[in-house]
Structures are given as C-alpha cells and as structure tokens.
Design a protein around this motif. Structure first.
Motif, mmCIF file in Angstrom:
data_model
loop_
_atom_site.group_PDB
_atom_site.id
_atom_site.type_symbol
_atom_site.label_atom_id
_atom_site.label_comp_id
_atom_site.label_asym_id
_atom_site.label_seq_id
_atom_site.Cartn_x
_atom_site.Cartn_y
_atom_site.Cartn_z
ATOM 1 N N ASP A 82 44.541 25.360 23.585
ATOM 2 C CA ASP A 82 43.246 24.953 24.128
ATOM 3 C C ASP A 82 42.229 26.095 23.997
ATOM 4 O O ASP A 82 42.525 27.243 24.338
ATOM 5 C CB ASP A 82 43.369 24.588 25.601
ATOM 6 N N PRO A 83 40.996 25.790 23.539
ATOM 7 C CA PRO A 83 39.936 26.807 23.474
ATOM 8 C C PRO A 83 39.207 26.902 24.813
ATOM 9 O O PRO A 83 38.751 25.886 25.348
ATOM 10 C CB PRO A 83 39.005 26.270 22.382
ATOM 11 N N VAL A 84 39.114 28.097 25.365
ATOM 12 C CA VAL A 84 38.553 28.238 26.709
ATOM 13 C C VAL A 84 37.644 29.459 26.803
ATOM 14 O O VAL A 84 37.691 30.372 25.979
ATOM 15 C CB VAL A 84 39.668 28.358 27.768
ATOM 16 N N VAL A 85 36.834 29.468 27.859
ATOM 17 C CA VAL A 85 35.976 30.603 28.177
ATOM 18 C C VAL A 85 36.068 30.837 29.678
ATOM 19 O O VAL A 85 36.311 29.902 30.452
ATOM 20 C CB VAL A 85 34.514 30.345 27.748
ATOM 21 N N TYR A 86 35.881 32.086 30.113
ATOM 22 C CA TYR A 86 36.013 32.372 31.539
ATOM 23 C C TYR A 86 35.352 33.690 31.898
ATOM 24 O O TYR A 86 35.093 34.536 31.039
ATOM 25 C CB TYR A 86 37.492 32.421 31.955
ATOM 26 N N HIS A 87 35.098 33.838 33.198
ATOM 27 C CA HIS A 87 34.632 35.091 33.784
ATOM 28 C C HIS A 87 35.831 35.752 34.445
ATOM 29 O O HIS A 87 36.464 35.176 35.337
ATOM 30 C CB HIS A 87 33.548 34.816 34.824
ATOM 31 N N GLY A 88 36.170 36.971 34.011
ATOM 32 C CA GLY A 88 37.364 37.637 34.496
ATOM 33 C C GLY A 88 37.150 38.418 35.778
ATOM 34 O O GLY A 88 36.028 38.666 36.217
ATOM 35 N N ASP A 89 38.274 38.798 36.371
ATOM 36 C CA ASP A 89 38.295 39.591 37.597
ATOM 37 C C ASP A 89 38.090 41.058 37.249
ATOM 38 O O ASP A 89 38.890 41.659 36.526
ATOM 39 C CB ASP A 89 39.639 39.388 38.294
ATOM 40 N N LEU A 90 37.028 41.655 37.766
ATOM 41 C CA LEU A 90 36.677 43.039 37.455
ATOM 42 C C LEU A 90 37.774 44.019 37.831
ATOM 43 O O LEU A 90 37.889 45.096 37.228
ATOM 44 C CB LEU A 90 35.374 43.392 38.178
ATOM 45 N N THR A 91 38.618 43.685 38.785
ATOM 46 C CA THR A 91 39.647 44.624 39.231
ATOM 47 C C THR A 91 40.840 44.683 38.296
ATOM 48 O O THR A 91 41.700 45.557 38.437
ATOM 49 C CB THR A 91 40.136 44.258 40.648
ATOM 50 N N ARG A 92 40.916 43.757 37.336
ATOM 51 C CA ARG A 92 42.051 43.689 36.408
ATOM 52 C C ARG A 92 41.613 44.094 35.000
ATOM 53 O O ARG A 92 40.425 44.159 34.692
ATOM 54 C CB ARG A 92 42.633 42.276 36.398
ATOM 55 N N ASP A 93 42.591 44.345 34.135
ATOM 56 C CA ASP A 93 42.263 44.629 32.742
ATOM 57 C C ASP A 93 41.492 43.464 32.146
ATOM 58 O O ASP A 93 41.775 42.291 32.437
ATOM 59 C CB ASP A 93 43.532 44.873 31.926
ATOM 60 N N GLY A 94 40.511 43.815 31.273
ATOM 61 C CA GLY A 94 39.579 42.818 30.802
ATOM 62 C C GLY A 94 39.725 42.385 29.369
ATOM 63 O O GLY A 94 40.795 42.495 28.747
ATOM 64 N N ALA A 95 38.594 41.924 28.811
ATOM 65 C CA ALA A 95 38.590 41.159 27.563
ATOM 66 C C ALA A 95 38.403 41.985 26.306
ATOM 67 O O ALA A 95 38.450 41.434 25.209
ATOM 68 C CB ALA A 95 37.485 40.095 27.629
#
Length: 325
Positions: A82-95
């Motif tokens: 599935d193709p997806v987009v999201y806003h990640g959690d700043l406290t975790r490793d990112g994109a």
C-alpha cells in the motif's frame, strides 16, 4: 539500510549518509520503504538543541511517503504494497532513511495520480494549517483572516484551505513573494518589511479588523497581531504565545488557540487518528485540483543538509522534498 545520521546536538549541517540496521515494526506499527521525505524548519530547529528522548546517532525527518513493506502484530486494515504518507513522531527516528517505522492508525493512503514527492510535501506544514483552520477556529463564524508568512509552508497551505472554504484572506510576505502568495489565493498581500501591517489591515477591512489571525512567525508577531482583531476575534499561534496581558480581561474577549501538531503523538489513539483524517482530506483536495502541494524542489538524501541550511536562512519558497527512490 542507508540513512542520514545526526551524530550530536547542533551537528545537522554535518550529517552524512551511512549504513545502519533497518528497524522492525512493533505491535500496531508498519515498516515503510521511504520513497520521499519532506523537509521542514522543525528538522534543523530541533536538531540544533537535541531532544531528551533521542539517542545518537539519530535520524531526522517527520514527513514520509512510501510503500508498506511489513505489518506489525495486530495491523489488519493495511496490506503490504500500500502507498501511504504520514507525519512521524519527532521523538523517534525519522524519514531521512530507506526505511522507517510508524503507527498504522496515523497513515493515509496516497490516491492514484499523486506522486510520492507531492504527498511528502504535505504533512507537517499542511496538517498544521488544517488543524489551525478546521480544528481550532469556529470556521463558520469567520469571514476574513490574516495569515502571516504566506510564502511559507503553513501559511501557503493555510491560504489555500481558507480560500477553498470561501474566506477573504489577507497575508504578509516579502515583496518578491507577492505574486506567489496571490497565486495561492490570497486576496491581499502586505509587504511586512516596508509597510505598516496594522494600517494596511485596517484600510483593507475599512477599519473593522479581521475575524482571525494565524501567526506562524514569533511570539512578538502574535502579540502585535492582537491589534488587528475584531471584538471576539481569534488568534491562532504556532510559533509562540502572545503577551496575553496586552488585552485587558472583559474588553476584546479574544479567543486564543495554540497549535503544536507534534504533540498529538503523545495523546490517546483516538486523537492520533486525526492525523490520518487530515491527510485523507488534503490528499483528496490535491487529487481534485483544489490544493497545490507547493513542491518547489527535489533533492537527494545527500543534499538534505544543504537544503536545510537554505531553509534556515529563509531563502526558500515552497516545499523541498528528498527523493529516495
């Protein structure tokens, strides 16, 4: 996997692409193969001082678009591929890496016809603007808004969302960005460097003022903006609270609205699910030609530090996205 590594506080200009172990999704999470990652001022701002929840090396990047490659335990509403987009959690490793982990209940499906790069331009700035206008303001009671910094990400999305709702929009921008801001839909643009913003707002509104101000600049700018509001007006602030003592109690009866999009990741699951709903709404608008992602530049992963430097110097109009695939 390849990842752009931050090795210490304030070292974001020196980030290099290195090889690290890919993450594994936990319960309720998905593993995303990152195709595109959006750049935002929050990346360098937070990296400048670090974060108490980080350990180094850390991976920046909040906005990600890609393909689901692995499902964590309990994930049933999504499928691999599935193709997806999201806003990640700043406290975790990112994109800013080939693979990233996020929670399944905060992602949005990318519709056909929208590229990964355009999708990745949306979350941080777009969802912030959406939250400011559609979650905080009594939008049905507002006719005229002042949206500061219309050439920026939040301001640019805010202008478009407000115009799509039929509002009259005044914005501020440097003179060389006026055409861009007008193109996004602003009815009036004020050169904040060379014009008296209050005088211009009052002239445009025939002395009445605006129903709401969306401030994306600073605490001082938010404080100054109190002068532009009508009785029972609304101030939405994103870059710092105003000096509340400027308005005496029981006079203007101003409503204040704080926006901190990233805080939603520490809230309950029901609250976090709104990230997915906001993404779905904005992607639908993009698909139907009602919203521009303002994608202005695509860089590779190695080019992220230099692009963040330009963001920090405020030399960028529109959105920069890193393409990984």
């Amino acid at each position: 996997m390849k990842a752009l590594l931050l090795r210490g506080d304030s070292h974001w200009k020196d980030m290099k692409v290195e090889n690290v172990e890919p993450p594994k999704p936990g319960r309720g999470e998905v593993l995303i193969e990152v195709y595109a990652a959006g750049l935002n001022p929050v990346d360098y701002k937070t990296a400048s001082n670090g974060h108490p929840d980080w350990s180094y090396p850390h991976i920046l990047g909040l906005d990600s678009a890609g393909i689901i490659r692995e499902l964590g335990e309990g994930v049933t509403d999504w499928a691999i591929g599935d193709p997806v987009v999201y806003h990640g959690d700043l406290t975790r490793d990112g994109a800013f890496a080939e693979f990233n982990i996020t929670t399944a209940h905060t992602i949005s499906r990318i519709p056909d016809g929208i590229s990964f790069e355009n999708a990745a331009a949306l979350p941080t700035a777009g969802y912030t603007a959406f939250q400011a206008l559609h979650r905080k303001l009594p939008f049905d009671q507002i006719d005229t808004l002042l949206i500061h910094a219309g050439a920026g990400g939040v301001g640019g999305f805010g202008i478009q969302l407000a115009k799509a709702a039929g509002k009259t929009v005044i914005s501020t921008a440097s003179s060389h960005n006026h055409d861009h801001v007008l193109h996004l839909g602003a009815d009036f643009v004020i050169d904040y460097k060379n014009e008296d913003v209050k005088a211009k707002v009052m002239n445009i509104t025939e002395g009445r003022g605006v129903d709401a101000v969306v401030d994306t600049v600073s605490s001082q700018n938010a404080t100054d903006s109190l002068d532009y509001l009508v009785h029972m007006g609304h101030l939405v602030y994103i870059a710092g609270a105003p000096d509340f003592s400027k308005v005496k109690p029981f006079t203007q009866v101003i409503s204040y609205h704080e926006i901190a999009l990233g805080a939603i990741h520490k809230a309950d699951v029901q609250s976090q699910e709104d990230l997915s709903r906001m993404g779905d709404s904005m992607l639908a608008m993009v698909r139907h030609g009602k919203l521009e992602t303002m994608l202005s530049e695509i860089v590779d992963l190695e080019g992220v530090p230099e692009a963040l430097e330009r963001l920090a110097g405020r030399h960028v109009s529109g959105k920069i996205v890193a393409k990984l695939k």
